[in-house]
Design an enzyme around this catalytic site. Structure first.
Site, PDB file in Angstrom:
ATOM      1  CD  GLU A   1      64.340 -34.787 -27.993  1.00  0.00           C
ATOM      2  OE1 GLU A   1      64.604 -33.575 -27.880  1.00  0.00           O
ATOM      3  OE2 GLU A   1      64.787 -35.498 -28.926  1.00  0.00           O
TER       4      GLU A   1
ATOM      5  CG  HIS B   1      67.698 -32.734 -26.424  1.00  0.00           C
ATOM      6  ND1 HIS B   1      67.443 -33.228 -27.677  1.00  0.00           N
ATOM      7  CD2 HIS B   1      69.052 -32.686 -26.329  1.00  0.00           C
ATOM      8  CE1 HIS B   1      68.580 -33.465 -28.299  1.00  0.00           C
ATOM      9  NE2 HIS B   1      69.572 -33.137 -27.508  1.00  0.00           N
TER      10      HIS B   1
ATOM     11  CG  ASP C   1      71.758 -40.158 -24.036  1.00  0.00           C
ATOM     12  OD1 ASP C   1      72.951 -40.400 -24.294  1.00  0.00           O
ATOM     13  OD2 ASP C   1      71.245 -39.034 -24.185  1.00  0.00           O
TER      14      ASP C   1
ATOM     15  CG  ASN D   1      65.126 -29.984 -28.754  1.00  0.00           C
ATOM     16  OD1 ASN D   1      66.062 -30.145 -27.954  1.00  0.00           O
ATOM     17  ND2 ASN D   1      64.438 -30.994 -29.248  1.00  0.00           N
TER      18      ASN D   1
HETATM   19  P1  PGA Z   1      75.783 -32.127 -29.929  1.00  0.00           P
HETATM   20  O1  PGA Z   1      74.497 -32.697 -29.182  1.00  0.00           O
HETATM   21  O2  PGA Z   1      76.860 -32.115 -28.911  1.00  0.00           O
HETATM   22  O3  PGA Z   1      76.063 -33.116 -31.027  1.00  0.00           O
HETATM   23  O4  PGA Z   1      75.412 -30.764 -30.415  1.00  0.00           O
HETATM   24  C1  PGA Z   1      74.182 -32.181 -27.944  1.00  0.00           C
HETATM   25  C2  PGA Z   1      72.926 -32.838 -27.425  1.00  0.00           C
HETATM   26  O5  PGA Z   1      72.067 -33.178 -28.251  1.00  0.00           O
HETATM   27  O6  PGA Z   1      72.810 -32.995 -26.207  1.00  0.00           O
END
Ligand code: PGA
Length: 244
Positions: free
Chosen positions: A142, A137, A67, A135
């Site tokens: 999301e 995702h 992304d 959450n």
């Molecule tokens: P993070 O993010 O590695 O900064 O915890 C993970 C994600 O949002 O996929």
């Protein structure tokens, strides 16, 4: 699904790095699906170390990232292109022209169409690396009442903006729109590695590793549909979730 518990996140990352090394030894032209965020940093450091030590060769590999933030140029220090260059690509012998991170500056629909093409160009990724949001995702897919199969422009939820604000000067600087690989692209990879660290990811990981149903409210649960997923978690998270 294989769940591998390590004492520390660094240990998880070392084990994940070995999977990359084995793949590249077996298939030097492998296509790597890569991720950003805080979680993969120790993995990228280990891959850079291995590359320098001559243990792994990226010269014939290629990559596609999950992304990118809409509105950030590749030179912006919070863009995912900048992240990949500074945390991995500048430190390994990959040909940067064989790496793809979606455009943050083209019209989002156009950037998404380009990403969708790159996901499958020359075949889907041999190995897809994933982090997970608190959450649930994966990439910027999301939680929602419906998920999207193809690459698409995706708004960030408020909780994801909160989580990512730590990387920006102010919360208001966090882009509210992204371009993300969709669920189909992620599930197309031959192998999937998920890295998760810390009890903040408890609920999300619980949904993924503890049985229960597949739900669009925890997009990571769709990984249950894939036959080759390895989830690396540290002891703190394993204890919080109650897995050994
Ligand atoms: P993070 O993010 O590695 O900064 O915890 C993970 C994600 O949002 O996929």
């Amino acid at each position: 699904m294989k769940i591998i518990v390590s004492q520390t996140h660094e240990d998880s990352c070392k084990k994940a790095a070995v999977m990359f090394r084995e793949l590249l030894r077996e298939k030097p032209t492998a296509k790597l699906g890569l991720a950003t965020g805080g979680t993969p940093l120790p993995l990228y450091a280990e891959l850079a170390r291995m590359n320098k030590a001559g243990e792994v060769d990226f010269s014939r590999a290629c990559s596609v990232n999950l992304d990118e933030y809409c509105g950030l140029a590749p030179t912006h220090d919070q863009s995912y292109r900048y992240f990949m260059d500074t945390n991995l690509f500048n430190h390994i012998n990959i040909d940067k022209s064989h790496t793809f991170v979606a455009s943050g500056t083209k019209p989002p629909e156009e950037a998404a169409a380009e990403l969708e093409e790159k996901v499958y160009e020359g075949g889907a990724p041999d190995l897809q690396l994933l982090g997970i949001g608190a959450n649930g995702h994966i990439a910027f897919n999301e939680p929602a009442t419906a998920l999207v199969a193809e690459s698409h422009p995706a708004p960030l939820t408020e909780s994801t903006i909160d989580a990512n604000a730590r990387f920006f000067a102010t919360r208001a600087d966090v882009p509210s729109l992204s371009v993300t690989m969709g669920m189909k692209g992620i599930l197309s990879a031959a192998k999937i590695i998920m890295l998760a660290e810390g009890k903040g990811k408890k609920e999300a990981i619980e949904g993924l590793v503890k049985g229960g149903s597949i739900t669009t409210q925890n997009p990571s649960t769709f990984l249950k549909l894939h036959r080759d997923v390895t989830v690396f978690i540290d002891k703190e998270l394993a204890d919080a979730v109650g897995v050994k």
